[in-house]
Design an enzyme around this catalytic site. Structure first.
Site, mmCIF file in Angstrom:
data_model
loop_
_atom_site.group_PDB
_atom_site.id
_atom_site.type_symbol
_atom_site.label_atom_id
_atom_site.label_comp_id
_atom_site.label_asym_id
_atom_site.label_seq_id
_atom_site.Cartn_x
_atom_site.Cartn_y
_atom_site.Cartn_z
ATOM 1 C CG ASP A 75 6.277 16.904 -1.080
ATOM 2 O OD1 ASP A 75 5.047 17.028 -1.215
ATOM 3 O OD2 ASP A 75 7.101 17.260 -1.945
ATOM 4 C CE1 TYR A 108 10.332 16.668 -7.089
ATOM 5 C CE2 TYR A 108 9.766 15.897 -4.914
ATOM 6 C CZ TYR A 108 9.720 16.873 -5.881
ATOM 7 O OH TYR A 108 9.080 18.064 -5.613
ATOM 8 C CE LYS A 163 5.063 17.644 -4.844
ATOM 9 N NZ LYS A 163 6.373 17.085 -4.523
ATOM 10 C CG HIS A 169 5.138 18.291 -9.925
ATOM 11 N ND1 HIS A 169 5.983 17.248 -9.661
ATOM 12 C CD2 HIS A 169 5.720 19.375 -9.348
ATOM 13 C CE1 HIS A 169 7.023 17.681 -8.967
ATOM 14 N NE2 HIS A 169 6.885 18.979 -8.768
HETATM 15 N N1 NDP Z 1 5.894 21.195 -5.990
HETATM 16 C C1 NDP Z 1 7.028 21.613 -6.523
HETATM 17 O O1 NDP Z 1 7.084 22.027 -7.668
HETATM 18 C C2 NDP Z 1 8.257 21.587 -5.706
HETATM 19 C C3 NDP Z 1 8.278 20.888 -4.526
HETATM 20 N N2 NDP Z 1 9.414 20.864 -3.750
HETATM 21 C C4 NDP Z 1 9.344 20.101 -2.486
HETATM 22 O O2 NDP Z 1 9.798 20.919 -1.404
HETATM 23 C C5 NDP Z 1 10.877 20.268 -0.747
HETATM 24 C C6 NDP Z 1 11.827 21.255 -0.124
HETATM 25 O O3 NDP Z 1 12.341 22.142 -1.102
HETATM 26 P P1 NDP Z 1 13.847 22.103 -1.634
HETATM 27 O O4 NDP Z 1 13.864 22.703 -2.984
HETATM 28 O O5 NDP Z 1 14.366 20.734 -1.493
HETATM 29 O O6 NDP Z 1 14.621 23.156 -0.740
HETATM 30 P P2 NDP Z 1 14.723 23.563 0.804
HETATM 31 O O7 NDP Z 1 14.307 24.984 0.889
HETATM 32 O O8 NDP Z 1 14.072 22.569 1.679
HETATM 33 O O9 NDP Z 1 16.303 23.536 1.014
HETATM 34 C C7 NDP Z 1 17.045 22.354 0.911
HETATM 35 C C8 NDP Z 1 18.533 22.726 0.998
HETATM 36 O O10 NDP Z 1 18.828 23.286 2.277
HETATM 37 C C9 NDP Z 1 19.811 22.494 2.939
HETATM 38 N N3 NDP Z 1 19.415 22.432 4.357
HETATM 39 C C10 NDP Z 1 18.319 21.825 4.881
HETATM 40 N N4 NDP Z 1 18.254 21.984 6.199
HETATM 41 C C11 NDP Z 1 19.342 22.705 6.558
HETATM 42 C C12 NDP Z 1 19.840 23.170 7.791
HETATM 43 N N5 NDP Z 1 19.206 22.939 8.924
HETATM 44 N N6 NDP Z 1 21.013 23.893 7.783
HETATM 45 C C13 NDP Z 1 21.662 24.149 6.626
HETATM 46 N N7 NDP Z 1 21.233 23.716 5.413
HETATM 47 C C14 NDP Z 1 20.076 23.002 5.379
HETATM 48 C C15 NDP Z 1 19.796 21.138 2.273
HETATM 49 O O11 NDP Z 1 21.081 20.549 2.320
HETATM 50 P P3 NDP Z 1 21.385 18.969 2.598
HETATM 51 O O12 NDP Z 1 20.307 18.159 1.962
HETATM 52 O O13 NDP Z 1 22.703 18.789 1.920
HETATM 53 O O14 NDP Z 1 21.477 18.797 4.080
HETATM 54 C C16 NDP Z 1 19.439 21.520 0.829
HETATM 55 O O15 NDP Z 1 20.581 21.978 0.139
HETATM 56 C C17 NDP Z 1 11.484 19.410 -1.863
HETATM 57 O O16 NDP Z 1 12.395 18.449 -1.381
HETATM 58 C C18 NDP Z 1 10.246 18.874 -2.513
HETATM 59 O O17 NDP Z 1 9.712 17.825 -1.735
HETATM 60 C C19 NDP Z 1 10.534 21.540 -4.123
HETATM 61 C C20 NDP Z 1 10.575 22.215 -5.316
HETATM 62 C C21 NDP Z 1 9.445 22.296 -6.205
HETATM 63 O O1 NHF Z 2 9.320 19.657 -7.612
HETATM 64 C C1 NHF Z 2 10.198 20.136 -8.334
HETATM 65 C C2 NHF Z 2 11.594 20.236 -7.911
HETATM 66 O O2 NHF Z 2 12.272 21.276 -8.550
HETATM 67 C C3 NHF Z 2 12.208 21.228 -9.955
HETATM 68 C C4 NHF Z 2 13.203 22.153 -10.567
HETATM 69 O O3 NHF Z 2 13.062 23.460 -10.125
HETATM 70 C C5 NHF Z 2 10.793 21.579 -10.280
HETATM 71 O O4 NHF Z 2 10.581 21.619 -11.651
HETATM 72 C C6 NHF Z 2 9.867 20.606 -9.677
HETATM 73 O O5 NHF Z 2 8.620 21.167 -9.633
#
Ligand code: NDP
Ligand code: NHF
Length: 282
Positions: A55, A60, A85, A118
């Protein structure tokens, strides 16, 4: 080796979208993977560990790395499900078509599996989705979808769209269960993807989750990911850490009881880590 093969087979569980396309229920989120080598390595590790979905998003700034990782992984493009997105500054009909072309060029792919609006830009999200429908009609994307859409945004789209979005990607985790939006999406055959499924790591020290994890001999992250899957959600945890990438995928050999599911549901506080979509543009 035997264990790795088993994990690979097990994580290839899919959800059938409203148009019949099979979307992997589990994938790698790649937000904040901006350091090129780290991003590339994390993506290759994930694919080699059996992940079938990535994703990403234009914002990003790692679409090039996604394309490179897919080509370096030894896995065929058609075996993988890639989502991207259109970012807020590129919304509108013509702008979205242009942004999609840029995305495809960065990935060096000739199609995407899923393309999402997005965020619902108040004046532009309807036209943005119209452009996504055109990309779908032209078979440049296998599925059309949205992200961060509340029920009222979806209802507005339904009034004009020929094809209902197949996916809505929203913030969702045990502190933000999104029960009514999930129900509305289920009634309309829209699959829900949970973003920030681990609440960006904030839930990992929760005592209830830790207790449940201990009982199953799993980690807190694995219990949370399993909770998403058992709620029929698509889940895309992000990690750049090789051990965690593998750990997060190792969730297909246990099942949470109804009681543990309910205990995790009870952690809901309607608490967001990100912005409420209705406040994003105000
Ligand atoms: N549509 C939207 O607006 C949005 C979409 N997204 C999507 O969702 C995805 C996931 O959400 P995201 O915000 O990244 O957050 P997550 O909830 O996936 O958490 C990620 C964090 O958790 C840590 N982590 C992951 N696995 C473990 C584990 N097994 N043990 C301990 N720590 C862990 C990672 O650390 P580390 O990497 O250092 O290992 C990182 O700091 C994004 O990457 C993106 O693709 C996210 C936000 C907004
Ligand atoms: O995908 C995303 C990752 O996080 C950003 C910051 O919160 C968002 O704005 C965005 O939607």
């Amino acid at each position: 080796m035997k264990g790795e093969i088993r994990l690979t087979l097990l994580i290839q569980s899919t959800k059938k979208l409203s148009n019949g396309v099979e979307m992997p229920r589990f994938g790698l989120g790649v937000y904040k993977m901006t350091e090129k080598e780290e991003a590339f390595n994390a993506m290759v590790t994930a694919i080699k560990s059996g992940y079938q979905a990535i994703d990403t998003a234009a914002v990003y700034q790692n679409e090039e790395e996604v394309g490179e990782a897919v080509r370096a992984s030894g896995t065929l493009r058609k075996e993988l499900f890639i989502t991207s997105k259109v970012w807020n500054t590129d919304q509108g009909y013509d702008e979205t078509l242009r942004a999609f072309e840029t995305t495809l060029n960065k990935l060096k792919f000739d199609y995407l599996d899923l393309y999402l609006t997005h965020w619902p830009h108040p004046e532009k999200f309807v036209d943005t989705y119209r452009a996504i429908e055109r990309l779908y009609d032209e078979k440049l994307i296998r599925a059309a979808g949205v992200s961060n859409h509340h029920q009222h945004h979806l209802e507005k789209l339904f009034a004009t769209a020929n094809v209902k979005p197949m996916v809505n990607q929203i913030e969702l985790h045990p502190n933000l269960c999104q029960v009514s939006l999930r129900e509305f999406c289920a009634e309309n055959d829209i699959a829900v993807t949970s973003w920030s499924p681990l609440a960006r790591g904030r839930l990992l020290d929760d005592q209830t989750l830790k207790g449940i994890a201990e009982k199953y001999g799993k980690t807190t992250a694995q219990v949370i990911i399993r909770w998403h899957l058992q709620h029929d959600l698509i889940v895309i945890p992000k990690s750049v850490t090789p051990e965690r990438i593998k750990e997060n995928a190792n969730v297909f050999d246990f099942e949470l009881t109804a009681e543990d599911m309910a205990n995790i549901d009870s952690l809901n506080k309607n608490e967001r880590t990100g912005t409420d979509p209705d406040k994003m543009f105000s």
